[in-house]
Design a protein around this motif. Structure first.
Motif, PDB file in Angstrom:
ATOM      1  N   ARG A 259     -12.376 -33.953   2.874  1.00  0.00           N
ATOM      2  CA  ARG A 259     -11.516 -32.938   3.417  1.00  0.00           C
ATOM      3  C   ARG A 259     -10.940 -32.163   1.960  1.00  0.00           C
ATOM      4  O   ARG A 259     -10.852 -30.879   2.213  1.00  0.00           O
ATOM      5  CB  ARG A 259     -10.017 -33.679   3.749  1.00  0.00           C
ATOM      6  CG  ARG A 259      -9.231 -32.472   4.568  1.00  0.00           C
ATOM      7  CD  ARG A 259      -7.734 -33.132   4.550  1.00  0.00           C
ATOM      8  NE  ARG A 259      -7.547 -34.167   5.556  1.00  0.00           N
ATOM      9  CZ  ARG A 259      -7.143 -34.206   6.800  1.00  0.00           C
ATOM     10  NH1 ARG A 259      -6.676 -33.189   7.284  1.00  0.00           N
ATOM     11  NH2 ARG A 259      -7.071 -35.344   7.420  1.00  0.00           N
ATOM     12  N   GLU A 260     -10.783 -32.437   1.013  1.00  0.00           N
ATOM     13  CA  GLU A 260     -10.207 -31.798  -0.159  1.00  0.00           C
ATOM     14  C   GLU A 260     -11.333 -31.101  -1.127  1.00  0.00           C
ATOM     15  O   GLU A 260     -10.900 -29.995  -1.453  1.00  0.00           O
ATOM     16  CB  GLU A 260      -9.629 -32.794  -1.158  1.00  0.00           C
ATOM     17  CG  GLU A 260      -8.249 -33.382  -0.628  1.00  0.00           C
ATOM     18  CD  GLU A 260      -7.466 -34.325  -1.546  1.00  0.00           C
ATOM     19  OE1 GLU A 260      -8.523 -34.684  -2.693  1.00  0.00           O
ATOM     20  OE2 GLU A 260      -6.616 -35.033  -1.247  1.00  0.00           O
ATOM     21  N   PHE A 266     -15.898 -31.733   6.641  1.00  0.00           N
ATOM     22  CA  PHE A 266     -14.846 -32.553   7.216  1.00  0.00           C
ATOM     23  C   PHE A 266     -14.649 -31.837   8.543  1.00  0.00           C
ATOM     24  O   PHE A 266     -14.406 -32.570   9.601  1.00  0.00           O
ATOM     25  CB  PHE A 266     -13.489 -32.274   6.260  1.00  0.00           C
ATOM     26  CG  PHE A 266     -12.425 -33.111   7.004  1.00  0.00           C
ATOM     27  CD1 PHE A 266     -12.193 -34.687   6.535  1.00  0.00           C
ATOM     28  CD2 PHE A 266     -11.341 -32.486   7.916  1.00  0.00           C
ATOM     29  CE1 PHE A 266     -11.192 -35.243   7.173  1.00  0.00           C
ATOM     30  CE2 PHE A 266     -10.368 -33.279   8.331  1.00  0.00           C
ATOM     31  CZ  PHE A 266     -10.458 -34.727   7.936  1.00  0.00           C
ATOM     32  N   ILE A 267     -14.631 -30.653   8.913  1.00  0.00           N
ATOM     33  CA  ILE A 267     -14.509 -30.072  10.160  1.00  0.00           C
ATOM     34  C   ILE A 267     -15.664 -30.592  11.131  1.00  0.00           C
ATOM     35  O   ILE A 267     -15.364 -31.041  12.112  1.00  0.00           O
ATOM     36  CB  ILE A 267     -14.389 -28.631   9.924  1.00  0.00           C
ATOM     37  CG1 ILE A 267     -13.320 -28.251   9.566  1.00  0.00           C
ATOM     38  CG2 ILE A 267     -14.587 -27.933  11.634  1.00  0.00           C
ATOM     39  CD1 ILE A 267     -13.328 -26.508   9.294  1.00  0.00           C
ATOM     40  N   ALA A 268     -17.004 -30.650  10.506  1.00  0.00           N
ATOM     41  CA  ALA A 268     -18.129 -31.052  11.342  1.00  0.00           C
ATOM     42  C   ALA A 268     -18.019 -32.536  11.695  1.00  0.00           C
ATOM     43  O   ALA A 268     -18.301 -33.129  12.762  1.00  0.00           O
ATOM     44  CB  ALA A 268     -19.452 -30.850  10.302  1.00  0.00           C
ATOM     45  N   LEU A 269     -17.291 -33.375  10.567  1.00  0.00           N
ATOM     46  CA  LEU A 269     -17.435 -34.773  10.903  1.00  0.00           C
ATOM     47  C   LEU A 269     -16.220 -35.290  11.737  1.00  0.00           C
ATOM     48  O   LEU A 269     -16.449 -36.242  12.420  1.00  0.00           O
ATOM     49  CB  LEU A 269     -17.116 -35.709   9.564  1.00  0.00           C
ATOM     50  CG  LEU A 269     -18.372 -35.650   8.785  1.00  0.00           C
ATOM     51  CD1 LEU A 269     -18.069 -35.940   7.107  1.00  0.00           C
ATOM     52  CD2 LEU A 269     -19.398 -36.641   9.138  1.00  0.00           C
ATOM     53  N   THR A 270     -15.237 -34.502  11.821  1.00  0.00           N
ATOM     54  CA  THR A 270     -14.092 -34.761  12.936  1.00  0.00           C
ATOM     55  C   THR A 270     -14.374 -33.991  14.175  1.00  0.00           C
ATOM     56  O   THR A 270     -13.645 -34.186  15.140  1.00  0.00           O
ATOM     57  CB  THR A 270     -12.757 -34.299  12.174  1.00  0.00           C
ATOM     58  OG1 THR A 270     -13.099 -32.731  11.700  1.00  0.00           O
ATOM     59  CG2 THR A 270     -12.568 -34.961  10.846  1.00  0.00           C
ATOM     60  N   ILE A 292     -15.511 -39.205  11.996  1.00  0.00           N
ATOM     61  CA  ILE A 292     -13.958 -39.169  11.682  1.00  0.00           C
ATOM     62  C   ILE A 292     -13.239 -38.947  12.843  1.00  0.00           C
ATOM     63  O   ILE A 292     -13.435 -37.963  13.097  1.00  0.00           O
ATOM     64  CB  ILE A 292     -13.919 -38.565  10.528  1.00  0.00           C
ATOM     65  CG1 ILE A 292     -14.947 -38.945   9.284  1.00  0.00           C
ATOM     66  CG2 ILE A 292     -12.398 -38.552   9.959  1.00  0.00           C
ATOM     67  CD1 ILE A 292     -14.753 -38.213   7.940  1.00  0.00           C
ATOM     68  N   SER A 293     -12.162 -39.602  13.160  1.00  0.00           N
ATOM     69  CA  SER A 293     -11.398 -39.273  14.210  1.00  0.00           C
ATOM     70  C   SER A 293      -9.991 -38.838  13.438  1.00  0.00           C
ATOM     71  O   SER A 293      -9.567 -40.009  12.478  1.00  0.00           O
ATOM     72  CB  SER A 293     -11.212 -40.444  15.370  1.00  0.00           C
ATOM     73  OG  SER A 293     -12.382 -40.716  16.118  1.00  0.00           O
ATOM     74  N   VAL A 294      -9.240 -38.008  14.083  1.00  0.00           N
ATOM     75  CA  VAL A 294      -7.875 -37.647  13.425  1.00  0.00           C
ATOM     76  C   VAL A 294      -7.095 -37.730  14.549  1.00  0.00           C
ATOM     77  O   VAL A 294      -7.342 -37.493  15.615  1.00  0.00           O
ATOM     78  CB  VAL A 294      -7.792 -36.110  12.447  1.00  0.00           C
ATOM     79  CG1 VAL A 294      -8.772 -36.409  11.465  1.00  0.00           C
ATOM     80  CG2 VAL A 294      -8.391 -35.038  13.574  1.00  0.00           C
ATOM     81  N   ASN A 295      -5.675 -37.915  14.355  1.00  0.00           N
ATOM     82  CA  ASN A 295      -4.674 -38.063  15.239  1.00  0.00           C
ATOM     83  C   ASN A 295      -4.182 -36.250  15.506  1.00  0.00           C
ATOM     84  O   ASN A 295      -4.419 -35.524  14.885  1.00  0.00           O
ATOM     85  CB  ASN A 295      -3.472 -39.056  15.239  1.00  0.00           C
ATOM     86  CG  ASN A 295      -2.813 -38.554  13.851  1.00  0.00           C
ATOM     87  OD1 ASN A 295      -2.793 -37.561  13.290  1.00  0.00           O
ATOM     88  ND2 ASN A 295      -1.956 -39.711  13.308  1.00  0.00           N
ATOM     89  N   GLY A 298      -3.401 -34.471  12.433  1.00  0.00           N
ATOM     90  CA  GLY A 298      -4.461 -34.228  11.543  1.00  0.00           C
ATOM     91  C   GLY A 298      -4.829 -35.438  10.488  1.00  0.00           C
ATOM     92  O   GLY A 298      -5.505 -35.003   9.746  1.00  0.00           O
ATOM     93  N   GLU A 299      -4.080 -36.383  10.837  1.00  0.00           N
ATOM     94  CA  GLU A 299      -4.321 -37.522  10.015  1.00  0.00           C
ATOM     95  C   GLU A 299      -5.563 -38.456  10.415  1.00  0.00           C
ATOM     96  O   GLU A 299      -5.603 -38.744  11.604  1.00  0.00           O
ATOM     97  CB  GLU A 299      -3.136 -38.479   9.745  1.00  0.00           C
ATOM     98  CG  GLU A 299      -1.740 -37.697   9.174  1.00  0.00           C
ATOM     99  CD  GLU A 299      -0.662 -38.301   9.537  1.00  0.00           C
ATOM    100  OE1 GLU A 299      -0.621 -39.199  10.571  1.00  0.00           O
ATOM    101  OE2 GLU A 299       0.523 -38.229   8.711  1.00  0.00           O
ATOM    102  N   VAL A 300      -6.265 -38.784   9.413  1.00  0.00           N
ATOM    103  CA  VAL A 300      -7.598 -39.870   9.757  1.00  0.00           C
ATOM    104  C   VAL A 300      -7.098 -41.039   9.954  1.00  0.00           C
ATOM    105  O   VAL A 300      -6.228 -41.667   9.519  1.00  0.00           O
ATOM    106  CB  VAL A 300      -8.379 -39.703   8.376  1.00  0.00           C
ATOM    107  CG1 VAL A 300      -9.533 -40.864   8.779  1.00  0.00           C
ATOM    108  CG2 VAL A 300      -9.066 -38.646   7.858  1.00  0.00           C
ATOM    109  N   VAL A 301      -7.561 -41.490  11.285  1.00  0.00           N
ATOM    110  CA  VAL A 301      -7.019 -42.702  11.866  1.00  0.00           C
ATOM    111  C   VAL A 301      -8.441 -43.526  12.409  1.00  0.00           C
ATOM    112  O   VAL A 301      -8.197 -44.883  12.523  1.00  0.00           O
ATOM    113  CB  VAL A 301      -6.433 -42.543  13.311  1.00  0.00           C
ATOM    114  CG1 VAL A 301      -5.013 -41.865  12.919  1.00  0.00           C
ATOM    115  CG2 VAL A 301      -7.281 -41.639  14.366  1.00  0.00           C
TER     116      VAL A 301
END
Length: 396
Positions: A259-260, A266-270, A292-295, A298-301
């Motif tokens: 992400r950083e 990161f956008i592709a993976l989420t 990768i799933s985010v809530n 926007g936090e990775v869960v």
């Protein structure tokens, strides 16, 4: 009664205990909400519909099950107080303009459910991310007898499993099915097509690479399911084989790094789905999901990856290069030693990790001079969090 209060520093609503950390001193009613000022100078806003929806009285919450029987659609959308004040007991008291209904709200409950941005962020659990250096300096380690006999020791263990996503339990009884006893200190075990308890041993009729002597690549278990198992337990009964070291990677740490440093990946993976298949003679599991799933903050869960269980990706043609770029980025980073934690499980060790966060793998091993037998099981993450809350109530 759904609400229990006394003159102490705590109060109970339903089954939950709330600390009276600060006190409301005034209330100001506006058009659709009220503002409470606290004794430390902070302010909280509460909308009238939200307050009416969360009335604790016995007309709204059954004392038998603590479940809500009131429905917000049964009052006007424009409901508001005909009177609102702070009582001498520091409770918010409201008489509503519909049906003259009376509600009261404890100070600790209001504070804990304040939904300003700062309050919501303060209540958000933050995982402790780690790489090889950090987890080598502190690997959460606990003793079998302690967590089996002492509730506070159990709670301390569960806190670290929750926060770090990994823990070692030492000096575990090496009798078969002991892993079941440990897992049930949390809750019931999740059964899968591999059974309730699975034996990780090399066998001739293996239906998974885990049941061979082969090297396993980094992966999460059962990404082919809508809900991946939460906690994975691996209990070592015997291990005098050569090789077979466990390798673990904090997937949340990798996700943060991407992400950083590589925001497009990161956008592709989420946002772009990958396909995962697990086909056997008697079962056929398939699921599509981003790696990768985010809530909604926007936090990775969750991380969901297993190369040997991937099916053909089916997304729009103009996104195909992007998903492969992101996937390759993630896995190439996970292969770097700075992110990998190596650990050899010995007899009596029990490894617990969050399967929806921590990728794990295993070096190949040889049985020419020994034997290797692990037993494992799964417990869903919801059960971990529920057990923590119940223990917190019992030990308060």
């Amino acid at each position: 009664m759904p609400v229990t209060t006394d003159n102490s520093t705590t109060a109970m609503v339903g089954y939950s205990i709330y600390e009276k950390n600060k006190l409301p001193i005034s209330v100001n009613c506006l058009d659709d909400k009220l503002i409470i000022e606290w004794d430390d100078g902070a302010q909280s806003e509460y909308h009238y519909l939200w307050l009416r929806d969360n009335c604790h009285c016995e007309q709204c919450i059954t004392s038998l099950t603590r479940e809500q029987i009131f429905e917000i659609c049964d009052v006007p959308f424009t409901i508001k107080p005909s009177n609102a004040n702070i009582s001498p007991e520091h409770e918010l008291q409201i008489t509503w303009d519909f049906e003259n209904h009376h509600s009261r709200y404890l100070a600790g409950w209001l504070e804990q459910h304040c939904y300003t941005k700062a309050s919501r962020e303060a209540r958000q659990l933050k995982p402790t991310l780690w790489d090889r250096q950090q987890i080598s300096q502190y690997l959460p380690t606990h003793q079998y007898q302690d967590i089996m006999s002492d509730s506070q020791a159990l709670l301390n263990w569960l806190y670290e499993v929750r926060d770090y996503g990994i823990s070692i339990v030492k000096n575990v009884d090496t009798s078969e099915n002991t892993v079941k006893k440990v897992a049930e200190r949390i809750s019931f075990i999740r059964e899968t097509n591999f059974g309730t308890i699975f034996d990780v041993v090399a066998k001739n009729n293996a239906n998974s690479a885990a049941y061979t002597t082969l090297r396993l690549p980094l992966h999460t278990d059962l990404p082919t399911r809508e809900l991946q198992p939460g906690l994975q337990f691996l209990h070592c009964l015997v291990n005098d084989a050569q090789g077979g070291e466990s390798i673990l990677v904090d997937g949340f740490k990798i996700a943060q790094y991407i992400r950083e440093n590589y925001p497009d990946d990161f956008i592709a993976l989420t946002t772009l789905s990958m396909s995962f298949y697990n086909k056997d003679k008697a079962s056929d599991y398939r699921f599509d999901s981003p790696a990768i799933s985010v809530n909604n903050q926007g936090e990775v869960v969750e991380v969901r990856l297993a190369n040997f269980l991937r099916g053909p990706i089916a997304i729009a043609a103009d996104k195909m290069q992007a998903i492969y770029a992101g996937y390759r980025r993630f896995m190439l980073l996970a292969r770097q030693e700075r992110f990998q934690f190596f650990h050899r499980l010995n007899a009596g060790d029990l490894l617990v990790f969050d399967n929806r966060r921590v990728l794990h793998s295993r070096n190949a091993f040889s049985l020419e001079q020994g034997h290797r037998h692990l037993q494992g099981c799964y417990v869903d993450r919801d059960e971990l969090l529920s057990r923590i809350r119940v223990l917190e109530r019992e030990l308060a």
